[in-house]
Write an enzyme that holds these catalytic residues in place. Structure first.
Site, PDB file in Angstrom:
ATOM      1  N   GLU A 114      70.560  -2.176  77.156  1.00  0.00           N
ATOM      2  CA  GLU A 114      69.188  -1.973  77.603  1.00  0.00           C
ATOM      3  C   GLU A 114      68.729  -3.237  78.326  1.00  0.00           C
ATOM      4  O   GLU A 114      69.086  -4.342  77.942  1.00  0.00           O
ATOM      5  CB  GLU A 114      68.284  -1.661  76.405  1.00  0.00           C
ATOM      6  CG  GLU A 114      68.687  -0.358  75.745  1.00  0.00           C
ATOM      7  CD  GLU A 114      67.692   0.131  74.707  1.00  0.00           C
ATOM      8  OE1 GLU A 114      66.531  -0.297  74.726  1.00  0.00           O
ATOM      9  OE2 GLU A 114      68.104   0.954  73.875  1.00  0.00           O
ATOM     10  N   LYS A 149      84.392   1.684  71.429  1.00  0.00           N
ATOM     11  CA  LYS A 149      82.937   1.533  71.472  1.00  0.00           C
ATOM     12  C   LYS A 149      82.377   1.061  70.134  1.00  0.00           C
ATOM     13  O   LYS A 149      81.628   0.081  70.062  1.00  0.00           O
ATOM     14  CB  LYS A 149      82.301   2.869  71.875  1.00  0.00           C
ATOM     15  CG  LYS A 149      80.786   2.907  71.819  1.00  0.00           C
ATOM     16  CD  LYS A 149      80.194   1.887  72.794  1.00  0.00           C
ATOM     17  CE  LYS A 149      78.705   1.696  72.597  1.00  0.00           C
ATOM     18  NZ  LYS A 149      77.887   2.676  73.221  1.00  0.00           N
ATOM     19  N   PHE A 179      76.487 -14.071  72.153  1.00  0.00           N
ATOM     20  CA  PHE A 179      76.197 -13.396  70.877  1.00  0.00           C
ATOM     21  C   PHE A 179      76.327 -14.332  69.683  1.00  0.00           C
ATOM     22  O   PHE A 179      76.620 -13.918  68.571  1.00  0.00           O
ATOM     23  CB  PHE A 179      77.019 -12.109  70.717  1.00  0.00           C
ATOM     24  CG  PHE A 179      76.353 -10.959  71.427  1.00  0.00           C
ATOM     25  CD1 PHE A 179      76.319 -10.918  72.806  1.00  0.00           C
ATOM     26  CD2 PHE A 179      75.686  -9.975  70.722  1.00  0.00           C
ATOM     27  CE1 PHE A 179      75.650  -9.903  73.486  1.00  0.00           C
ATOM     28  CE2 PHE A 179      75.007  -8.956  71.381  1.00  0.00           C
ATOM     29  CZ  PHE A 179      74.986  -8.925  72.772  1.00  0.00           C
ATOM     30  N   CYS A 216      71.345   0.969  68.837  1.00  0.00           N
ATOM     31  CA  CYS A 216      72.816   1.032  68.841  1.00  0.00           C
ATOM     32  C   CYS A 216      73.477   0.158  67.778  1.00  0.00           C
ATOM     33  O   CYS A 216      74.123   0.677  66.880  1.00  0.00           O
ATOM     34  CB  CYS A 216      73.336   0.657  70.228  1.00  0.00           C
ATOM     35  SG  CYS A 216      72.861   1.858  71.460  1.00  0.00           S
TER      36      CYS A 216
HETATM   37  C1  UDX Z   1      74.389  -2.891  72.653  1.00  0.00           C
HETATM   38  C2  UDX Z   1      75.719  -3.323  73.245  1.00  0.00           C
HETATM   39  O1  UDX Z   1      75.625  -4.687  73.672  1.00  0.00           O
HETATM   40  C3  UDX Z   1      76.104  -2.409  74.406  1.00  0.00           C
HETATM   41  O2  UDX Z   1      77.376  -2.763  74.919  1.00  0.00           O
HETATM   42  C4  UDX Z   1      76.137  -0.963  73.895  1.00  0.00           C
HETATM   43  O3  UDX Z   1      76.456  -0.058  74.945  1.00  0.00           O
HETATM   44  C5  UDX Z   1      74.798  -0.588  73.283  1.00  0.00           C
HETATM   45  O4  UDX Z   1      74.455  -1.527  72.245  1.00  0.00           O
HETATM   46  P1  UDX Z   1      71.832  -3.178  73.346  1.00  0.00           P
HETATM   47  O5  UDX Z   1      71.472  -2.286  72.209  1.00  0.00           O
HETATM   48  O6  UDX Z   1      71.140  -2.987  74.665  1.00  0.00           O
HETATM   49  O7  UDX Z   1      73.393  -3.076  73.659  1.00  0.00           O
HETATM   50  O8  UDX Z   1      71.537  -4.663  72.834  1.00  0.00           O
HETATM   51  P2  UDX Z   1      72.297  -6.062  72.808  1.00  0.00           P
HETATM   52  O9  UDX Z   1      72.089  -6.797  74.064  1.00  0.00           O
HETATM   53  O10 UDX Z   1      73.698  -5.896  72.355  1.00  0.00           O
HETATM   54  O11 UDX Z   1      71.453  -6.808  71.663  1.00  0.00           O
HETATM   55  C6  UDX Z   1      71.370  -6.225  70.365  1.00  0.00           C
HETATM   56  C7  UDX Z   1      70.527  -7.045  69.452  1.00  0.00           C
HETATM   57  O12 UDX Z   1      71.180  -8.255  69.112  1.00  0.00           O
HETATM   58  C8  UDX Z   1      69.141  -7.459  69.993  1.00  0.00           C
HETATM   59  O13 UDX Z   1      68.196  -7.260  68.970  1.00  0.00           O
HETATM   60  C9  UDX Z   1      69.287  -8.945  70.292  1.00  0.00           C
HETATM   61  O14 UDX Z   1      68.094  -9.635  70.142  1.00  0.00           O
HETATM   62  C10 UDX Z   1      70.287  -9.353  69.204  1.00  0.00           C
HETATM   63  N1  UDX Z   1      71.057 -10.555  69.537  1.00  0.00           N
HETATM   64  C11 UDX Z   1      71.909 -10.550  70.606  1.00  0.00           C
HETATM   65  C12 UDX Z   1      70.954 -11.696  68.722  1.00  0.00           C
HETATM   66  O15 UDX Z   1      70.201 -11.711  67.739  1.00  0.00           O
HETATM   67  N2  UDX Z   1      71.730 -12.786  69.029  1.00  0.00           N
HETATM   68  C13 UDX Z   1      72.595 -12.809  70.073  1.00  0.00           C
HETATM   69  O16 UDX Z   1      73.265 -13.839  70.268  1.00  0.00           O
HETATM   70  C14 UDX Z   1      72.678 -11.665  70.890  1.00  0.00           C
END
Ligand code: UDX
Length: 431
Positions: free
Chosen positions: A151, A205, A250, A261
């Site tokens: 997203e 996935k 991450f 997700c």
């Molecule tokens: C995720 C996957 O990244 C993507 O490949 C899949 O298709 C759908 O799920 P998304 O849900 O858009 O995508 O979010 P993402 O960017 O992965 O972040 C997920 C959560 O992790 C967020 O709440 C973000 O704040 C948190 N996050 C991310 C952290 O707390 N620390 C990090 O270092 C990275």
């Protein structure tokens, strides 16, 4: 090539627009939800996703793309993409596959012999094998092609994915190659294609999302160790990330992961592993989930500790939460850490003012005026790293607030700058 996209939620809408952009001659989005369908037909995207409305309008106007609830309009499709939701069941960590089953039944009723059904929805491993007989009986070929879009960057992720995974009962067969050719990949070219069996495609996935969640929970556990020992988790993550085997992405510690997700895919992956007798994997995902809940709870404790240091109690405090969505550039509040922290603080007796540039919620009133929210407040919490919130000037915040207590739930603010302005400042694992 006529493409039908079944289920036009987040994934389906983005995929339909991307298929039109990537050269399909006709794209039919099949959506049964009347409000969503009406919005899409008008060219309105019913969620916040940068660039998607423009792409949608462009292809609606050209006549390539259209949305309908009449499944007969998908009858001439060469390829049917399954993009329906697979939410977590209400009383179990497993996915609810009822939308998948209903969509496959509908597809089989209009499928022309020789056409292809492509699974994009995130499903527990074994789902494709279960669906295969009915698709084969209707004369179709089943391919599994998981979607990895994020997203906030969904359009770019769909038009230029990191990798294209194509699973089928005979890896690399002609149906697989037809699907791969829809993407801007060339054999041996710059977007890698992974040809595999159906189970592996499903697993890529769920395993990818579980691994990302595991990285975040690992760094969040490290941040707690840093709190206990005086270490600094940002420097620690930087140093870890310099090892190319680990990587820096991450590894941002904070109030935890949320969204539609990562949390549900993690739980479903663990539950499916346990069903298949790989119980240690189920235990691992459980611990990852628990660390995530604990990260949210730690943020609440930090707010309360800051209030106590200032001689205040939570029941007399006004707390401003900057951000409600689960991540910036999104209006998605599903399982959002920001709102969970806000709910905990409200339950503890605080007056909580939540602001967000775009998100809305049924559980909390969400405003968008930061200055108004900060006026007379005691604590400010950075909950979602929207750019304007990261750029908040502590001098300005100090001028508006009644007390100067700041909790940086995303480790984005400069601790020295905030402390120099007189704030009782706490990060998540920062000294
Ligand atoms: C995720 C996957 O990244 C993507 O490949 C899949 O298709 C759908 O799920 P998304 O849900 O858009 O995508 O979010 P993402 O960017 O992965 O972040 C997920 C959560 O992790 C967020 O709440 C973000 O704040 C948190 N996050 C991310 C952290 O707390 N620390 C990090 O270092 C990275």
């Amino acid at each position: 090539m006529h493409i039908a996209v079944w289920g036009c939620g987040y994934l389906g809408t983005t995929h339909a627009a991307a298929m039109a952009e990537l050269g399909a001659t006709q794209v039919t989005g099949v959506e049964t939800h009347p409000t969503r369908l009406a919005a899409l037909q008008r060219g309105q995207v019913p969620f916040h996703e940068p660039g998607l409305a423009e792409l949608l309008t462009c292809h609606l106007d050209s006549g390539v793309l259209h949305f309908t609830d009449d499944i007969i309009e998908a009858v001439s499709a060469d390829i049917h993409f399954l993009c329906v939701g697979t939410p977590q069941q209400l009383d179990s960590p497993l996915c609810d596959l009822s939308q998948i089953d209903a969509a496959v039944t509908s597809i089989c009723s209009v499928l022309q012999p020789g056409s292809i059904v492509v699974g994009k929805s995130t499903v527990p491993v074994g789902t494709a094998e279960r669906l295969q007989p009915s698709i084969t009986a209707a004369g179709g070929h089943l391919v599994w092609n998981p979607e990895f879009l994020r997203e906030g960057t969904a359009v770019a992720d769909s038009l230029r994915p990191d990798r294209v995974v194509i699973g089928s009962a005979q890896p690399g067969d002609s149906a697989s190659r037809t699907v791969a050719a829809l993407y801007p990949t060339t054999e041996g070219g710059d977007i890698p294609v992974v040809w595999c069996d159906l189970a592996t495609a499903e697993l890529v996935k769920t395993a990818a999302n579980t691994f990302l969640a595991m990285k975040i929970s690992f760094v969040n556990a490290l941040s707690e160790l840093c709190d206990a020992t005086g270490g600094d988790v940002v420097t620690l993550a930087d140093a870890l990330g310099l090892d190319s085997r680990i990587g820096r992405r991450f590894l941002n510690a904070g109030i935890g992961f949320g969204g539609g997700c990562l949390p549900k895919d993690l739980r479903a992956f663990g539950a499916r592993a346990t069903e298949l007798d790989v119980s240690e994997l189920g235990e691992l995902t459980d611990v990852v989930d628990r660390i995530n809940q604990r990260a949210r709870r730690r943020a609440v404790d930090k707010v309360i500790a800051g209030l106590h240091r200032g001689g205040l109690t939570v029941s007399e405090a006004t707390v401003v939460m900057l951000g409600a969505s689960f991540k910036p550039d999104s209006d998605d509040v599903r399982d959002s850490s920001a709102l969970v922290v806000a709910d905990h603080l409200t339950a503890a007796g605080a007056v909580v003012r939540v602001v967000d540039p775009v998100a809305t919620s049924d559980s909390q009133t969400i405003g968008d005026d930061v200055d108004e929210a900060l006026s007379g407040a005691d604590v400010v919490v950075l909950a979602t790293e929207w750019a304007p919130y990261v750029a908040l000037d502590p001098v300005k915040a100090a001028r508006l607030m009644r007390h100067r207590i700041a909790v940086d739930g995303r480790n984005m603010w400069n601790p020295t700058q905030w402390r120099d302005t007189g704030f009782d400042f706490t990060g998540m694992g920062r000294n």
